[in-house]
Enzyme design. Structure first.
Site, mmCIF file in Angstrom:
data_model
loop_
_atom_site.group_PDB
_atom_site.id
_atom_site.type_symbol
_atom_site.label_atom_id
_atom_site.label_comp_id
_atom_site.label_asym_id
_atom_site.label_seq_id
_atom_site.Cartn_x
_atom_site.Cartn_y
_atom_site.Cartn_z
ATOM 1 N N THR A 32 27.284 130.145 11.769
ATOM 2 C CA THR A 32 27.136 131.090 10.658
ATOM 3 C C THR A 32 25.757 131.015 10.010
ATOM 4 O O THR A 32 25.390 131.889 9.219
ATOM 5 C CB THR A 32 28.181 130.799 9.552
ATOM 6 O OG1 THR A 32 28.034 129.436 9.144
ATOM 7 C CG2 THR A 32 29.592 131.035 10.037
ATOM 8 N N CYS A 36 26.686 123.630 3.722
ATOM 9 C CA CYS A 36 27.699 123.392 2.692
ATOM 10 C C CYS A 36 27.632 121.967 2.167
ATOM 11 O O CYS A 36 27.099 121.079 2.815
ATOM 12 C CB CYS A 36 29.097 123.551 3.290
ATOM 13 S SG CYS A 36 29.507 125.247 3.672
ATOM 14 N N CYS A 40 33.678 121.692 0.775
ATOM 15 C CA CYS A 40 33.593 123.152 0.571
ATOM 16 C C CYS A 40 34.955 123.779 0.888
ATOM 17 O O CYS A 40 35.608 123.404 1.854
ATOM 18 C CB CYS A 40 32.540 123.739 1.498
ATOM 19 S SG CYS A 40 32.499 125.548 1.467
ATOM 20 N N ARG A 43 36.810 127.124 5.583
ATOM 21 C CA ARG A 43 37.470 126.425 6.681
ATOM 22 C C ARG A 43 36.483 125.501 7.398
ATOM 23 O O ARG A 43 35.317 125.839 7.568
ATOM 24 C CB ARG A 43 38.027 127.458 7.665
ATOM 25 C CG ARG A 43 39.093 126.952 8.589
ATOM 26 C CD ARG A 43 39.935 128.123 9.100
ATOM 27 N NE ARG A 43 39.095 129.169 9.702
ATOM 28 C CZ ARG A 43 38.780 129.199 11.002
ATOM 29 N NH1 ARG A 43 39.231 128.282 11.821
ATOM 30 N NH2 ARG A 43 38.020 130.155 11.460
ATOM 31 N N ARG A 65 21.004 128.783 5.357
ATOM 32 C CA ARG A 65 21.105 129.324 3.997
ATOM 33 C C ARG A 65 22.228 128.614 3.241
ATOM 34 O O ARG A 65 23.233 128.251 3.840
ATOM 35 C CB ARG A 65 21.427 130.829 4.063
ATOM 36 C CG ARG A 65 20.240 131.694 4.466
ATOM 37 C CD ARG A 65 20.660 133.128 4.769
ATOM 38 N NE ARG A 65 21.489 133.225 5.985
ATOM 39 C CZ ARG A 65 22.777 133.498 6.013
ATOM 40 N NH1 ARG A 65 23.451 133.708 4.895
ATOM 41 N NH2 ARG A 65 23.438 133.575 7.166
ATOM 42 N N CYS A 67 25.523 127.934 1.232
ATOM 43 C CA CYS A 67 26.831 128.585 1.180
ATOM 44 C C CYS A 67 27.085 129.149 -0.217
ATOM 45 O O CYS A 67 26.775 128.498 -1.218
ATOM 46 C CB CYS A 67 27.894 127.546 1.525
ATOM 47 S SG CYS A 67 29.575 128.052 1.189
ATOM 48 N N CYS A 70 30.277 126.953 -2.012
ATOM 49 C CA CYS A 70 30.193 125.585 -2.556
ATOM 50 C C CYS A 70 28.839 125.293 -3.200
ATOM 51 O O CYS A 70 28.639 124.197 -3.730
ATOM 52 C CB CYS A 70 30.512 124.557 -1.475
ATOM 53 S SG CYS A 70 29.349 124.566 -0.115
HETATM 54 ZN ZN LIG Z 1 30.345 125.930 1.549
#
Ligand SMILES: [Zn+2]
Length: 349
Positions: A32, A36, A40, A43, A65, A67, A70
């Site tokens: 993605t 995080c 977080c 999933r 980048r 998240c 979180c």
């Molecule tokens: Zn996150």
């Protein structure tokens, strides 16, 4: 020293989101392109898509980048720091939840996030800053009515009762004083935020912000030292911050920051014995009672232990049950486990 964690250990540690919170690394997700904090709510990605970073900078330079769920860069953190700074600047403004929601703050930020971050509820924080203003005005020799106005209270009786509840005496009984204020500061640690209270000479309090009794500790300091408490940093806050960093890196086994202990003679005696428990070792309450010279004082010793306002430095996390089990911990059992693990202590399950 404990061996460094492997990425597989880290991945395994992420499976339980509750215990993963506060772990000192960041998770990058190659599928993605985001990264995080451990814990977080999103999933847990497949192991093959995970990268692990010790520092935020490393995750950013890997092109990931942050998240949006979180906030690994501490988006909430900056928002709340700014809010606290505004309140400290002028506590007499309308800081009610309604007013702040009208400015775009979410109810969750104002309640749960604020509390997690500072250790105070928003309304406690505002009242506390206001009363600090009033206290300062009285200590400078100002009249009660001026103090009430400085504190942003509309009614004399409202000011009197809030003030008395906080300081344990009515405003009219406050004598002018030139005592320097104590400074309150916040510190990030891998086990959560801590709050310190210090002057330029010594440290008065160090606590995890989410400790239930923390506000009581602050009130006790106010009462006993009769000094206003202001947000700010002193040489001592800087010293404890740097020692905390070294402690959590495993590089520091004995804190050097000078302390002022606030308590009864018996409590101080217990805390002095606690400070003699070396890094990486544990004692039972019974051992501690013997050390203070009264083997029957187990309960009193446990009580003093719980009133300790200098977490980590007066190491009540090193006191365990007589059978070798974990025992209790005012800062939360997860933290006790993590602290003892950091110090290399094995605990019976
Ligand atoms: Zn996150």
């Amino acid at each position: 020293m404990t061996p460094p964690l492997t990425d597989d250990n880290r991945y395994a540690a992420l499976k339980d989101k509750e215990t993963a919170k506060g772990l000192p690394f960041f998770l990058g997700v190659t599928s993605t392109g985001i990264f995080c904090r451990p814990g977080c709510p999103a999933r847990l990605p497949l192991r093959k898509n995970c990268l692990f970073f010790d520092k935020v900078q490393d995750a950013l330079t890997a092109g990931l980048r942050p998240c949006k769920r979180c906030h690994p860069l501490g988006g909430q953190h900056r928002l709340l720091e700014a809010l606290m700074a505004d309140i400290l600047e002028d506590p007499s403004k309308d800081w009610s939840e309604t007013a702040l929601q009208a400015k775009g703050y979410s109810p969750t930020t104002l309640r749960r996030t604020f509390k997690n971050h500072t250790g105070f509820s928003l309304s406690d924080f505002v009242r506390w800053v206001r009363l600090g203003r009033g206290e300062k005005s009285l200590q400078k020799g100002g009249s009660v009515i001026n103090a009430q106005l400085d504190a942003g209270f509309d009614s004399p009786s409202g000011f009197r009762s809030a003030y008395s509840a906080m300081f344990g005496r009515p405003p009219a009984n406050t004598k002018p004083s030139t005592a320097a204020p104590l400074s309150i500061a916040w510190h990030e640690t891998p086990l959560g935020r801590m709050v310190s209270i210090a002057d330029e000479v010594s440290l008065y309090m160090l606590e995890f912000t989410n400790r239930v009794k923390m506000i009581g500790q602050v009130k006790r300091l106010y009462r006993l030292h009769k000094r206003p408490i202001e947000a700010g940093r002193t040489a001592i806050s800087e010293q404890i911050e740097s020692e905390l960093k070294s402690y959590f890196n495993g590089d520091l086994t004995a804190f050097q920051t000078p302390l002022t202990l606030t308590g009864t003679d018996f409590q101080k005696q217990t805390w002095a014995q606690l400070q003699k428990i070396p890094y990486g070792e544990t004692r039972s309450y019974a051992d501690l009672a013997v050390a203070v010279g009264n083997e029957k004082a187990v309960r009193a010793v446990a009580g003093s232990n719980a009133k300790n306002g200098l977490a980590l430095i007066v190491p009540c996390h090193r006191v365990i049950a007589k059978d070798g089990g974990l025992g209790g911990y005012a800062g939360g059992l997860d933290r006790k486990i993590a602290l003892l693990a950091l110090e290399g202590v094995e605990i019976k399950a």
